[in-house]
Design an enzyme around this catalytic site. Structure first.
Site, short mmCIF file in Angstrom:
data_model
loop_
_atom_site.label_atom_id
_atom_site.label_comp_id
_atom_site.label_asym_id
_atom_site.label_seq_id
_atom_site.Cartn_x
_atom_site.Cartn_y
_atom_site.Cartn_z
N ARG A 104 0.88 -1.31 0.07
CA ARG A 104 0.17 0.28 0.09
C ARG A 104 0.87 1.40 0.08
O ARG A 104 1.76 1.38 0.95
CB ARG A 104 -0.93 0.14 1.32
CG ARG A 104 -1.90 -0.75 1.12
CD ARG A 104 -2.88 -0.64 2.23
NE ARG A 104 -2.44 -0.13 3.45
CZ ARG A 104 -3.44 0.41 4.57
NH1 ARG A 104 -4.72 0.38 4.43
NH2 ARG A 104 -2.71 0.44 5.74
N THR A 108 -1.30 7.50 -0.46
CA THR A 108 -2.75 7.29 -1.16
C THR A 108 -3.33 6.03 -0.57
O THR A 108 -4.64 5.94 -0.79
CB THR A 108 -2.67 7.02 -2.53
OG1 THR A 108 -1.70 5.79 -2.76
CG2 THR A 108 -1.89 8.23 -3.38
N ASP A 200 0.77 -3.80 12.14
CA ASP A 200 1.14 -3.99 10.58
C ASP A 200 1.48 -5.64 10.73
O ASP A 200 2.33 -6.01 11.30
CB ASP A 200 2.30 -3.44 10.39
CG ASP A 200 2.75 -3.53 8.91
OD1 ASP A 200 2.92 -4.68 8.39
OD2 ASP A 200 2.62 -2.53 8.15
N ASP A 203 4.90 -6.74 9.28
CA ASP A 203 6.10 -6.23 10.20
C ASP A 203 6.16 -7.36 11.53
O ASP A 203 7.09 -7.79 11.93
CB ASP A 203 5.98 -4.78 10.81
CG ASP A 203 6.38 -3.85 10.02
OD1 ASP A 203 7.06 -4.09 8.80
OD2 ASP A 203 6.00 -2.82 9.95
C1 PRP Z 1 -0.95 -4.86 4.29
C2 PRP Z 1 -1.67 -6.02 4.45
C3 PRP Z 1 -2.64 -6.15 3.24
C4 PRP Z 1 -3.11 -4.58 2.99
C5 PRP Z 1 -4.39 -4.41 3.42
O1 PRP Z 1 0.05 -5.08 3.53
O2 PRP Z 1 -0.92 -7.34 4.50
O3 PRP Z 1 -2.04 -6.62 1.82
O4 PRP Z 1 -1.93 -4.14 3.96
O5 PRP Z 1 -4.47 -3.00 3.39
P1 PRP Z 1 -5.92 -2.61 2.52
O6 PRP Z 1 -6.91 -3.60 2.60
O7 PRP Z 1 -5.90 -1.23 2.85
O8 PRP Z 1 -4.95 -2.89 1.11
P2 PRP Z 1 1.25 -3.93 3.47
O9 PRP Z 1 0.79 -2.80 2.26
O10 PRP Z 1 1.59 -3.15 4.43
O11 PRP Z 1 2.43 -4.60 2.65
P3 PRP Z 1 3.19 -5.76 3.35
O12 PRP Z 1 2.48 -6.97 3.81
O13 PRP Z 1 4.34 -5.74 2.06
O14 PRP Z 1 4.02 -4.99 4.47
N1 URA Z 2 -2.19 -3.70 6.90
C1 URA Z 2 -1.85 -4.08 8.26
O1 URA Z 2 -1.03 -4.88 8.30
N2 URA Z 2 -2.47 -3.74 9.40
C2 URA Z 2 -3.48 -3.03 9.16
O2 URA Z 2 -4.34 -2.60 10.07
C3 URA Z 2 -4.13 -2.33 7.70
C4 URA Z 2 -3.39 -2.79 6.71
#
Ligand code: PRP
Ligand code: URA
Length: 209
Positions: A104, A108, A200, A203
Site C-alpha cells: 500500500r 494514497t 502491521d 512487520d
Molecule cells: C498490508 C496487508 C494487506 C494490506 C491491507 O500489506 O498485508 O496486504 O496491507 O490493506 P488494504 O486492505 O488497505 O489494501 P502492506 O501494504 O502493509 O504490505 P506488506 O505486507 O508488504 O507489509
Molecule cells: N495492513 C496491516 O498490516 N494492518 C492494518 O491494520 C491495515 C493494513
C-alpha cells in the site's frame, strides 16, 4: 452477493486475542497466523466437490469419497499473506501456490503491484487468496482482479481481520468471491489501520519493526 463467514469458533477467537497483544513475539505471532489460517481454510473448503473411489481396506472393499479434479491454488498477497501458507498447506499439501506482490502506498493507501506469478493451469483450479488484513480492501480487490484475468474456476478470500470498509468494498468489487475471516473489527483510522486490529501484520510476522 458474496457470502461472508466471520467465524466465532472459540479456538480462533482465543488465538486471535493473543495475536492482537502488542507484547506477543514475532515467533508466536507467526505460529498463530498459520494456525488460524488452517482453521479458516477448513471452513472455506467445506464445499469442495468429491468423487467416489473404490478402496481396499485391510479387511474389505468399499466406495469412499476423495476430492475431485485438480487441487486448489493458494495465492498469498505478499508479504503478510505468506504467513498463512504453511497452515493451509497442512490441510491441502498438494495445492499449488501463486504469489502476488502488492504494497500500500502510505500516502494514497492504494495498492502498488510489484510481482505476480500464478500456476500455469490456474483455469482448472479453485483459487483461495490469502491476506491476514482486509483494511481498505484495495490490495485484495486488486489481487483478485489480476487473478480473474487468468480465468480460474472460482475464487475465495481468506483473511484474519476485516474492517467493515474493506469488507464492503471487496463485496462490491467482486460479488462472486466468498469471504472467510476470523473477526470484523470496528473501523479504520486515518492511516488506514484497522482499529483495534493487530498493527502491521507484515512487520509483526517478519519482525521488521
Ligand atoms: C498490508 C496487508 C494487506 C494490506 C491491507 O500489506 O498485508 O496486504 O496491507 O490493506 P488494504 O486492505 O488497505 O489494501 P502492506 O501494504 O502493509 O504490505 P506488506 O505486507 O508488504 O507489509
Ligand atoms: N495492513 C496491516 O498490516 N494492518 C492494518 O491494520 C491495515 C493494513
Amino acid at each position: 452477493m458474496s457470502n461472508v463467514t466471520i467465524t466465532n469458533h472459540p479456538l480462533i477467537q482465543h488465538k486471535l486475542a493473543i495475536m492482537r497483544n502488542k507484547n506477543t513475539s514475532s515467533a508466536q505471532f507467526r505460529s498463530l497466523v498459520s494456525e488460524i489460517a488452517m482453521l479458516l481454510c477448513y471452513e472455506a473448503t467445506r464445499d469442495l466437490a468429491l468423487e467416489p473411489v473404490t478402496i481396499e481396506t485391510p479387511v474389505a472393499t468399499g466406495e469412499f469419497n476423495v476430492i475431485s479434479g485438480k487441487k486448489l491454488a493458494f495465492v498469498p498477497i505478499l508479504r503478510a499473506g505468506l504467513g498463512m501458507v504453511d497452515g493451509v498447506l497442512q490441510l491441502v499439501p498438494s495445492a499449488r501456490i501463486g504469489h502476488i506482490g502488492l504494497y500500500r502506498d502510505p500516502d494514497t493507501l492504494k495498492p502498488v503491484e510489484y510481482y505476480c506469478k500464478l500456476p500455469h493451469d490456474i483455469e482448472e483450479r479453485e483459487v483461495i487468496v490469502l491476506d491476514p488484513m482486509l483494511a481498505t480492501g484495495g490490495s485484495a480487490i486488486d489481487a483478485i482482479a489480476q487473478i480473474k484475468k487468468r480465468n480460474p474456476k472460482s475464487i475465495k478470500f481468506i483473511g484474519i481481520i476485516a474492517a467493515p470498509e474493506g469488507l464492503n468494498a471487496l463485496r462490491q468489487a467482486h460479488p462472486d468471491v466468498d469471504i472467510y475471516c476470523a473477526a470484523m473489527d470496528e473501523k479504520l483510522n486515518d492511516h488506514g489501520y484497522i482499529i483495534p486490529g493487530l498493527g502491521d501484520a507484515g512487520d509483526r510476522i517478519f519482525g521488521t519493526k
